[in-house]
Motif scaffolding. Sequence first.
Motif, PDB file in Angstrom:
ATOM      1  N   THR A 103       0.841  -1.206   0.000  1.00 10.71           N
ATOM      2  CA  THR A 103       0.000   0.000   0.000  1.00 10.71           C
ATOM      3  C   THR A 103       0.872   1.251   0.000  1.00 10.71           C
ATOM      4  O   THR A 103       0.639   2.197  -0.768  1.00 10.71           O
ATOM      5  N   VAL A 104       1.921   1.234   0.867  1.00 10.33           N
ATOM      6  CA  VAL A 104       2.806   2.408   0.934  1.00 10.33           C
ATOM      7  C   VAL A 104       3.477   2.615  -0.419  1.00 10.33           C
ATOM      8  O   VAL A 104       3.550   3.737  -0.944  1.00 10.33           O
ATOM      9  N   ARG A 105       3.944   1.488  -1.024  1.00 11.36           N
ATOM     10  CA  ARG A 105       4.627   1.615  -2.314  1.00 11.36           C
ATOM     11  C   ARG A 105       3.669   2.177  -3.377  1.00 11.36           C
ATOM     12  O   ARG A 105       4.040   3.032  -4.176  1.00 11.36           O
ATOM     13  N   GLN A 106       2.412   1.665  -3.318  1.00 12.71           N
ATOM     14  CA  GLN A 106       1.423   2.141  -4.288  1.00 12.71           C
ATOM     15  C   GLN A 106       1.163   3.644  -4.116  1.00 12.71           C
ATOM     16  O   GLN A 106       1.084   4.394  -5.084  1.00 12.71           O
ATOM     17  N   LEU A 107       1.048   4.035  -2.825  1.00 13.39           N
ATOM     18  CA  LEU A 107       0.793   5.450  -2.542  1.00 13.39           C
ATOM     19  C   LEU A 107       1.935   6.314  -3.050  1.00 13.39           C
ATOM     20  O   LEU A 107       1.726   7.345  -3.685  1.00 13.39           O
ATOM     21  N   LEU A 108       3.173   5.840  -2.748  1.00  9.33           N
ATOM     22  CA  LEU A 108       4.348   6.617  -3.190  1.00  9.33           C
ATOM     23  C   LEU A 108       4.380   6.703  -4.701  1.00  9.33           C
ATOM     24  O   LEU A 108       4.648   7.759  -5.284  1.00  9.33           O
ATOM     25  N   ALA A 110       1.832   6.439  -6.742  1.00  9.23           N
ATOM     26  CA  ALA A 110       0.750   7.314  -7.212  1.00  9.23           C
ATOM     27  C   ALA A 110       1.140   8.776  -7.029  1.00  9.23           C
ATOM     28  O   ALA A 110       0.920   9.614  -7.916  1.00  9.23           O
ATOM     29  N   GLU A 111       1.788   9.078  -5.868  1.00 12.10           N
ATOM     30  CA  GLU A 111       2.213  10.472  -5.619  1.00 12.10           C
ATOM     31  C   GLU A 111       3.246  10.908  -6.647  1.00 12.10           C
ATOM     32  O   GLU A 111       3.161  11.995  -7.228  1.00 12.10           O
ATOM     33  N   GLU A 112       4.232  10.000  -6.878  1.00 11.46           N
ATOM     34  CA  GLU A 112       5.302  10.312  -7.828  1.00 11.46           C
ATOM     35  C   GLU A 112       4.724  10.539  -9.235  1.00 11.46           C
ATOM     36  O   GLU A 112       5.085  11.480  -9.929  1.00 11.46           O
ATOM     37  N   LEU A 113       3.777   9.659  -9.588  1.00  7.10           N
ATOM     38  CA  LEU A 113       3.150   9.759 -10.907  1.00  7.10           C
ATOM     39  C   LEU A 113       2.392  11.083 -11.036  1.00  7.10           C
ATOM     40  O   LEU A 113       2.496  11.789 -12.043  1.00  7.10           O
ATOM     41  N   ALA A 114       1.637  11.407  -9.950  1.00  2.00           N
ATOM     42  CA  ALA A 114       0.848  12.651  -9.978  1.00  2.00           C
ATOM     43  C   ALA A 114       1.781  13.850 -10.133  1.00  2.00           C
ATOM     44  O   ALA A 114       1.500  14.780 -10.904  1.00  2.00           O
ATOM     45  N   GLU A 115       2.951  13.806  -9.411  1.00  6.72           N
ATOM     46  CA  GLU A 115       3.908  14.917  -9.510  1.00  6.72           C
ATOM     47  C   GLU A 115       4.452  15.027 -10.928  1.00  6.72           C
ATOM     48  O   GLU A 115       4.561  16.116 -11.494  1.00  6.72           O
ATOM     49  N   LYS A 116       4.791  13.846 -11.517  1.00  9.27           N
ATOM     50  CA  LYS A 116       5.371  13.867 -12.870  1.00  9.27           C
ATOM     51  C   LYS A 116       4.352  14.378 -13.890  1.00  9.27           C
ATOM     52  O   LYS A 116       4.693  15.167 -14.772  1.00  9.27           O
ATOM     53  N   VAL A 117       3.102  13.928 -13.728  1.00 13.34           N
ATOM     54  CA  VAL A 117       2.061  14.372 -14.672  1.00 13.34           C
ATOM     55  C   VAL A 117       1.857  15.884 -14.530  1.00 13.34           C
ATOM     56  O   VAL A 117       1.778  16.603 -15.533  1.00 13.34           O
TER      57      VAL A 117
END
Length: 359
Positions: A103-108, A110-117
Amino acid sequence: MRTALLACVPVGTLVDTESAAAWTLRTGQTVTSVDLHVDGRLRADERTASTPLRALSLPLVSGAGVVGVMAVEWTGEMSRASRAAAEELALHVGLAVENARLTVRQLLFAEELAEKVAAATARMRELDQAKTEFLSVVSHELRTPLTALQGFSELLLRSTLPPERARRCLVYLHTEACTLGRIVGELLDLSRIEAGRPLELRPEAVDLDALMERNAELFAAEHREHRFRWTPTPPGSALQADPDALDRMLKNLLSNAVKYSPRGGEVCISASPASDRPGMIEMAVEDDGVGIPAEQLPRIFDKYVRVAHPETVATRGLGLGLSLVKALAEAHGGHVEVESLPGKGSKFRVLLPGVERHF
Ligand code: ADP
């Protein structure tokens, strides 16, 4: 019977190296001790206690291997059911740890992806805006000389002008056609640089004196309110370079010297061995115009950068000239330098390798 769940610790926790927990962490194996007080493998707090102290140390296993250990100590007997329950508990804790990790990895992620987008979207928006601004500036820059060309050519075609006026029109036509040619040349160079293609150079021995003299005369004829001083080139200034590229660099620097000294003034040009750079030849253009504030100097060779100054607001330009001068100098294995003082003037130096240290 006394039972104690001593600890459920993750890998990396400091535990007594001779404890059952440390053993399990090291080996990933379950450790069972029927009496910790007398077990030679493990350290006991006291060796002589009358009641045997049982110990069970179970690995907490997840997809990534052993992620921790669960240690239980008790006195008296432990039923098979209790042991099975302890093993079950360790299994569940291991799975819970695994789930939490995922879950933590998924959250990280998702956060990283959102930042990149978000960063890519912002960059796209910036580029889009820069493109729109660039197109509007280019259109304006092209339209200005075109309008003049149309106007003066129509005048020449329609009316019979006195020779002196007709000649003035022709001079204007020529100047504006040169401006158009320069803009198109700059745009072609720019598209070549943007596409990552090297600027095409045809190096040959350059007659620096002829280059300086020709440009000084050309600019003097077009800009009556400026004085152009040209210092003859001293011996030892032999240069292998693309003459057309040198001409474009010099014209760019000269036209800037004129544009950014709107009240007129003196423009000095020279070529000589650079006293502070052994083996390099410098081509220098110096003016006594508006100058450039120190904090802007590092930016002026970047594309599209124009420095605002109340005296030069009406000055036309794409903010590309200096970036092309820099690219051309670098393509020759050289570079450009500038010294400037606001209100006093600027000196641009193109430094190129002399024949002895040529690329
Ligand atoms: P442009 O002249 O088309 O704006 P350049 O890349 O040639 O683009 O120059 C970038 C900026 O650097 C100019 O807009 C101007 O603000 C500043 N600059 C260049 N040359 C001079 C100069 N000789 N004196 C003062 N400012 C200059």
